[in-house]
Design a protein around this motif. Structure first.
Motif, short mmCIF file in Angstrom:
data_model
loop_
_atom_site.label_atom_id
_atom_site.label_comp_id
_atom_site.label_asym_id
_atom_site.label_seq_id
_atom_site.Cartn_x
_atom_site.Cartn_y
_atom_site.Cartn_z
N ARG A 17 0.87 -1.18 0.00
CA ARG A 17 0.00 0.00 0.00
C ARG A 17 0.90 1.22 0.00
O ARG A 17 1.67 1.43 0.94
N GLU A 18 0.85 1.97 -1.09
CA GLU A 18 1.60 3.22 -1.15
C GLU A 18 0.69 4.34 -0.68
O GLU A 18 -0.47 4.42 -1.08
N ALA A 19 1.20 5.18 0.20
CA ALA A 19 0.42 6.32 0.71
C ALA A 19 1.39 7.30 1.33
O ALA A 19 2.45 6.91 1.83
N GLU A 20 1.05 8.57 1.29
CA GLU A 20 1.93 9.56 1.91
C GLU A 20 2.09 9.29 3.40
O GLU A 20 3.13 9.53 3.98
N VAL A 21 1.04 8.73 4.02
CA VAL A 21 1.11 8.32 5.43
C VAL A 21 0.53 6.92 5.52
O VAL A 21 -0.54 6.65 4.98
N GLY A 22 1.23 6.02 6.19
CA GLY A 22 0.70 4.68 6.43
C GLY A 22 0.97 3.66 5.34
O GLY A 22 0.41 2.57 5.37
N GLY A 23 1.83 3.97 4.38
CA GLY A 23 2.14 2.99 3.33
C GLY A 23 3.06 1.90 3.84
O GLY A 23 3.83 2.08 4.78
N TYR A 24 2.97 0.72 3.21
CA TYR A 24 3.82 -0.41 3.61
C TYR A 24 4.02 -1.34 2.42
O TYR A 24 3.29 -1.29 1.43
N TYR A 25 5.04 -2.20 2.53
CA TYR A 25 5.32 -3.21 1.52
C TYR A 25 5.49 -4.53 2.26
O TYR A 25 6.25 -4.62 3.23
N THR A 86 8.11 -0.39 6.22
CA THR A 86 7.35 0.87 6.36
C THR A 86 8.32 1.99 6.66
O THR A 86 9.37 1.76 7.25
N PRO A 87 8.01 3.21 6.32
CA PRO A 87 6.86 3.65 5.54
C PRO A 87 7.16 3.57 4.04
O PRO A 87 8.32 3.59 3.64
N VAL A 88 6.12 3.47 3.23
CA VAL A 88 6.27 3.47 1.78
C VAL A 88 5.41 4.58 1.21
O VAL A 88 4.20 4.43 1.04
N PRO A 89 6.01 5.72 0.94
CA PRO A 89 5.25 6.82 0.35
C PRO A 89 4.90 6.53 -1.11
O PRO A 89 5.44 5.60 -1.71
N SER A 90 4.02 7.30 -1.65
CA SER A 90 3.62 7.12 -3.04
C SER A 90 4.82 7.13 -3.98
O SER A 90 5.79 7.85 -3.75
N ARG A 91 4.76 6.29 -4.99
CA ARG A 91 5.77 6.17 -6.04
C ARG A 91 7.11 5.64 -5.56
O ARG A 91 8.12 5.81 -6.22
N ARG A 92 7.12 4.95 -4.41
CA ARG A 92 8.38 4.39 -3.91
C ARG A 92 8.29 2.87 -3.72
O ARG A 92 9.10 2.27 -3.03
N GLN A 93 7.33 2.27 -4.39
CA GLN A 93 7.09 0.84 -4.24
C GLN A 93 8.33 0.01 -4.60
O GLN A 93 8.70 -0.92 -3.87
N GLU A 94 8.99 0.31 -5.70
CA GLU A 94 10.11 -0.52 -6.14
C GLU A 94 11.31 -0.41 -5.19
O GLU A 94 12.02 -1.39 -4.97
N ARG A 95 11.53 0.78 -4.66
CA ARG A 95 12.61 0.94 -3.67
C ARG A 95 12.30 0.12 -2.43
O ARG A 95 13.18 -0.58 -1.89
N ALA A 96 11.04 0.16 -1.98
CA ALA A 96 10.64 -0.63 -0.81
C ALA A 96 10.79 -2.12 -1.09
O ALA A 96 11.26 -2.89 -0.24
N ARG A 97 10.42 -2.53 -2.29
CA ARG A 97 10.54 -3.95 -2.65
C ARG A 97 12.00 -4.40 -2.55
O ARG A 97 12.29 -5.48 -2.03
N ALA A 98 12.92 -3.60 -3.09
CA ALA A 98 14.34 -3.97 -3.07
C ALA A 98 14.85 -4.12 -1.64
O ALA A 98 15.59 -5.06 -1.33
N LEU A 99 14.46 -3.22 -0.77
CA LEU A 99 14.91 -3.29 0.62
C LEU A 99 14.33 -4.51 1.33
O LEU A 99 15.03 -5.22 2.07
N CYS A 100 13.05 -4.78 1.10
CA CYS A 100 12.41 -5.95 1.72
C CYS A 100 12.99 -7.24 1.15
O CYS A 100 13.23 -8.21 1.89
N LEU A 101 13.26 -7.27 -0.16
CA LEU A 101 13.82 -8.46 -0.78
C LEU A 101 15.22 -8.75 -0.24
O LEU A 101 15.56 -9.91 0.04
N THR A 102 16.02 -7.73 -0.06
CA THR A 102 17.36 -7.91 0.51
C THR A 102 17.28 -8.54 1.90
O THR A 102 17.99 -9.51 2.21
#
Length: 196
Positions: A17-25, A86-102
């Motif tokens: 869930r991408e959101a300015e507040v409360g986003g997560y991957y 967390t947090p995952v702001p809008s348009r940062r999904q791929e960056r969050a994915r890379a960190l979680c995958l690592t």
């Protein structure tokens, strides 16, 4: 958490869930002993039932179907590793994915897993996952091997089990713990603070 003897491969899927507040991957991996792969696949196909769809998907299930799916996965011999970034702001999904995958790679490696199968996306996005795995390997012990392979979701029913685990964790974040609680004995969750 009860840990069976780990096989050498895991199956992973995500929810976010991408959101300015409360986003997560959420990146969830399921690990089954090699000998239990076929029974687990059969269980996933039974859950799909007569649906006219190429794969089982959490977001398309009713509440009762979600409960039944989580219960089925909880009864399978295996364990699940979930990274929640967390947090995952809008348009940062791929960056969050890379960190979680690592982080997921490091955890899976510690359980003897050296191969991760994930549902394929576009070629460019799959290549990003491969680059992330390549980078993460430098942080593993010298000589460690870890590979990633992407498959169509329709070709591997064990990816559906990972989708169920990711969905149950997401459901819990949204206020409904019933499905997540069914998986608790087999689930190890890592909460990762990420700076996207």
């Amino acid at each position: 958490m009860i840990l069976p003897e780990a096989g050498n491969q895991a199956f992973a899927d995500e929810s976010f869930r991408e959101a300015e507040v409360g986003g997560y991957y959420i990146l969830a991996a399921v690990v089954f002993e090699t000998g239990s792969h076929d029974p687990a696949r059969s269980a996933m196909h039974e859950l799909r039932g007569g649906r006219d769809t190429y794969k089982l998907h959490w977001n398309e299930m009713t509440s009762q179907e979600k409960h039944n799916a989580a219960k089925t996965v909880a009864e399978l011999e295996g364990f699940h590793v979930v990274v929640v970034g967390t947090p995952v702001p809008s348009r940062r999904q791929e960056r969050a994915r890379a960190l979680c995958l690592t982080k997921l790679i490091h955890e899976l490696h510690s359980y003897g897993v050296d191969r991760l199968l994930m549902e394929g996306r576009s070629r460019a996005l799959n290549d990003r996952d491969v680059a992330t795995v390549r980078g993460a390997r430098y942080e593993l012990p010298k000589g460690a091997v870890f590979q990633i392979k992407h498959l169509p979701g329709s070709r591997e029913a064990l990816l559906w089990a990972a989708d169920i685990v990711a969905g149950a964790v997401r459901f819990s974040r949204e206020g409904s713990d019933s499905c997540r609680e069914l998986l608790d004995a087999r689930l190890y969750q890592i909460d990762l603070a990420i700076d996207c």
